[in-house]
Motif scaffolding. Structure first.
Motif, PDB file in Angstrom:
ATOM      1  N   ARG A  60     -53.675  54.939 -64.670  1.00  0.00           N
ATOM      2  CA  ARG A  60     -53.454  55.277 -66.251  1.00  0.00           C
ATOM      3  C   ARG A  60     -52.886  54.047 -66.980  1.00  0.00           C
ATOM      4  O   ARG A  60     -53.317  53.619 -67.731  1.00  0.00           O
ATOM      5  CB  ARG A  60     -52.506  56.562 -66.138  1.00  0.00           C
ATOM      6  CG  ARG A  60     -52.510  56.941 -67.840  1.00  0.00           C
ATOM      7  CD  ARG A  60     -51.099  57.764 -68.288  1.00  0.00           C
ATOM      8  NE  ARG A  60     -50.060  57.061 -67.834  1.00  0.00           N
ATOM      9  CZ  ARG A  60     -49.365  56.283 -68.635  1.00  0.00           C
ATOM     10  NH1 ARG A  60     -50.028  55.745 -69.788  1.00  0.00           N
ATOM     11  NH2 ARG A  60     -48.289  55.716 -68.218  1.00  0.00           N
ATOM     12  N   ILE A  61     -51.750  53.622 -66.266  1.00  0.00           N
ATOM     13  CA  ILE A  61     -51.064  52.493 -66.718  1.00  0.00           C
ATOM     14  C   ILE A  61     -52.311  51.182 -66.924  1.00  0.00           C
ATOM     15  O   ILE A  61     -52.364  50.724 -67.772  1.00  0.00           O
ATOM     16  CB  ILE A  61     -49.930  52.182 -65.778  1.00  0.00           C
ATOM     17  CG1 ILE A  61     -48.949  52.958 -66.006  1.00  0.00           C
ATOM     18  CG2 ILE A  61     -49.508  50.643 -66.308  1.00  0.00           C
ATOM     19  CD1 ILE A  61     -47.703  52.691 -65.137  1.00  0.00           C
ATOM     20  N   MET A  62     -52.835  50.871 -65.739  1.00  0.00           N
ATOM     21  CA  MET A  62     -53.702  49.655 -65.829  1.00  0.00           C
ATOM     22  C   MET A  62     -55.038  49.797 -66.602  1.00  0.00           C
ATOM     23  O   MET A  62     -55.302  49.015 -67.348  1.00  0.00           O
ATOM     24  CB  MET A  62     -54.277  49.578 -64.438  1.00  0.00           C
ATOM     25  CG  MET A  62     -52.979  48.892 -63.531  1.00  0.00           C
ATOM     26  SD  MET A  62     -52.161  47.585 -64.040  1.00  0.00           S
ATOM     27  CE  MET A  62     -52.812  46.291 -63.026  1.00  0.00           C
ATOM     28  N   ARG A  72     -39.972  39.965 -69.457  1.00  0.00           N
ATOM     29  CA  ARG A  72     -39.831  40.950 -68.364  1.00  0.00           C
ATOM     30  C   ARG A  72     -39.655  42.280 -68.817  1.00  0.00           C
ATOM     31  O   ARG A  72     -38.589  43.134 -68.302  1.00  0.00           O
ATOM     32  CB  ARG A  72     -38.735  40.512 -67.489  1.00  0.00           C
ATOM     33  CG  ARG A  72     -39.083  39.118 -66.931  1.00  0.00           C
ATOM     34  CD  ARG A  72     -37.967  38.596 -65.965  1.00  0.00           C
ATOM     35  NE  ARG A  72     -37.857  39.414 -64.909  1.00  0.00           N
ATOM     36  CZ  ARG A  72     -38.614  38.998 -63.676  1.00  0.00           C
ATOM     37  NH1 ARG A  72     -39.724  38.137 -63.818  1.00  0.00           N
ATOM     38  NH2 ARG A  72     -38.325  39.582 -62.687  1.00  0.00           N
ATOM     39  N   SER A  73     -40.576  43.095 -69.510  1.00  0.00           N
ATOM     40  CA  SER A  73     -40.480  44.287 -69.743  1.00  0.00           C
ATOM     41  C   SER A  73     -41.073  45.093 -68.634  1.00  0.00           C
ATOM     42  O   SER A  73     -41.677  44.732 -67.847  1.00  0.00           O
ATOM     43  CB  SER A  73     -41.538  44.680 -71.158  1.00  0.00           C
ATOM     44  OG  SER A  73     -42.725  44.648 -70.675  1.00  0.00           O
ATOM     45  N   TYR A  74     -40.899  46.572 -68.751  1.00  0.00           N
ATOM     46  CA  TYR A  74     -41.122  47.681 -67.707  1.00  0.00           C
ATOM     47  C   TYR A  74     -42.635  47.382 -67.474  1.00  0.00           C
ATOM     48  O   TYR A  74     -43.261  47.316 -66.337  1.00  0.00           O
ATOM     49  CB  TYR A  74     -40.658  48.941 -68.110  1.00  0.00           C
ATOM     50  CG  TYR A  74     -41.172  49.875 -66.956  1.00  0.00           C
ATOM     51  CD1 TYR A  74     -40.733  50.155 -65.827  1.00  0.00           C
ATOM     52  CD2 TYR A  74     -42.307  50.590 -67.335  1.00  0.00           C
ATOM     53  CE1 TYR A  74     -41.225  50.992 -64.922  1.00  0.00           C
ATOM     54  CE2 TYR A  74     -43.032  51.622 -66.643  1.00  0.00           C
ATOM     55  CZ  TYR A  74     -42.465  51.888 -65.293  1.00  0.00           C
ATOM     56  OH  TYR A  74     -43.044  52.729 -64.209  1.00  0.00           O
ATOM     57  N   LEU A  75     -43.282  47.482 -68.536  1.00  0.00           N
ATOM     58  CA  LEU A  75     -44.802  47.506 -68.527  1.00  0.00           C
ATOM     59  C   LEU A  75     -45.460  46.290 -67.989  1.00  0.00           C
ATOM     60  O   LEU A  75     -46.349  46.428 -67.073  1.00  0.00           O
ATOM     61  CB  LEU A  75     -45.434  47.884 -69.804  1.00  0.00           C
ATOM     62  CG  LEU A  75     -46.857  47.819 -70.159  1.00  0.00           C
ATOM     63  CD1 LEU A  75     -47.491  48.965 -69.148  1.00  0.00           C
ATOM     64  CD2 LEU A  75     -47.392  48.003 -71.465  1.00  0.00           C
ATOM     65  N   ILE A  76     -44.864  45.029 -68.372  1.00  0.00           N
ATOM     66  CA  ILE A  76     -45.478  43.754 -67.699  1.00  0.00           C
ATOM     67  C   ILE A  76     -45.187  43.661 -66.527  1.00  0.00           C
ATOM     68  O   ILE A  76     -45.989  43.098 -65.507  1.00  0.00           O
ATOM     69  CB  ILE A  76     -44.735  42.409 -68.507  1.00  0.00           C
ATOM     70  CG1 ILE A  76     -45.298  42.599 -69.998  1.00  0.00           C
ATOM     71  CG2 ILE A  76     -45.136  41.213 -67.796  1.00  0.00           C
ATOM     72  CD1 ILE A  76     -44.490  41.416 -70.832  1.00  0.00           C
ATOM     73  N   LEU A  77     -43.763  44.065 -65.776  1.00  0.00           N
ATOM     74  CA  LEU A  77     -43.443  44.091 -64.482  1.00  0.00           C
ATOM     75  C   LEU A  77     -44.441  44.999 -63.714  1.00  0.00           C
ATOM     76  O   LEU A  77     -44.605  44.616 -62.521  1.00  0.00           O
ATOM     77  CB  LEU A  77     -41.645  44.116 -64.309  1.00  0.00           C
ATOM     78  CG  LEU A  77     -41.215  43.213 -64.987  1.00  0.00           C
ATOM     79  CD1 LEU A  77     -39.584  43.644 -64.777  1.00  0.00           C
ATOM     80  CD2 LEU A  77     -41.442  41.732 -64.098  1.00  0.00           C
TER      81      LEU A  77
END
Length: 140
Positions: free
Chosen positions: A47-49, A23-28
């Motif tokens: 940008r993230i996706m 459950r990292s910030y990026l995964i969540l």
């Protein structure tokens, strides 16, 4: 292809991700954004996706539209980080239409021709590589 703004990546791809074990910030964040209607995506969300090569087929047209208004559009990192994220995805050029290819190539040219752009050298190299991938191959 017109992509309905009210749909989510989960709906468009017909793929619901299971609950993550890590459950990292990026995964969540990526999991949450897969459940978010495309109309609600911010530049940072794009940008993230796109930086994770998630939903590229559906998000790249939205990102191109944003970049046409501002080639240096930014999420939370720095000016130009949206285009830099796209440039890091080696498969993105193969997922767009000829019209989108032309538009994205034009955006790359603007950024590369802008003096004092402030982008890191690695991003400029990536954008130049993307531009090469977008241009038609010369005839033998």
């Amino acid at each position: 292809m017109t992509i309905p703004d009210h749909m989510t990546l989960e709906q468009l791809e017909k793929d619901i991700w299971p609950e993550p074990q890590f459950r990292s910030y990026l995964i969540l964040t990526c999991r949450r954004l897969r459940k978010t209607p495309l109309a609600h995506f911010s530049v940072e969300d794009l940008r993230i996706m796109l930086g994770q090569s998630i939903g590229t087929r559906y998000l790249l047209p939205r990102a191109i539209a944003v970049l046409e208004d501002d080639p240096f559009a930014s999420g939370d990192f720095y000016e130009g980080d949206l285009l830099a994220a796209i440039a890091r995805d080696p498969g993105c050029a193969g997922l767009i239409t000829a019209d989108q290819r032309t538009r994205l190539a034009g955006i790359c040219r603007i950024v590369l021709a802008t003096p004092d752009h402030g982008l890191p050298d690695a991003d400029i190299a990536g954008i130049a590589t993307l531009l090469d991938a977008l241009l038609p191959s010369p005839a033998p």
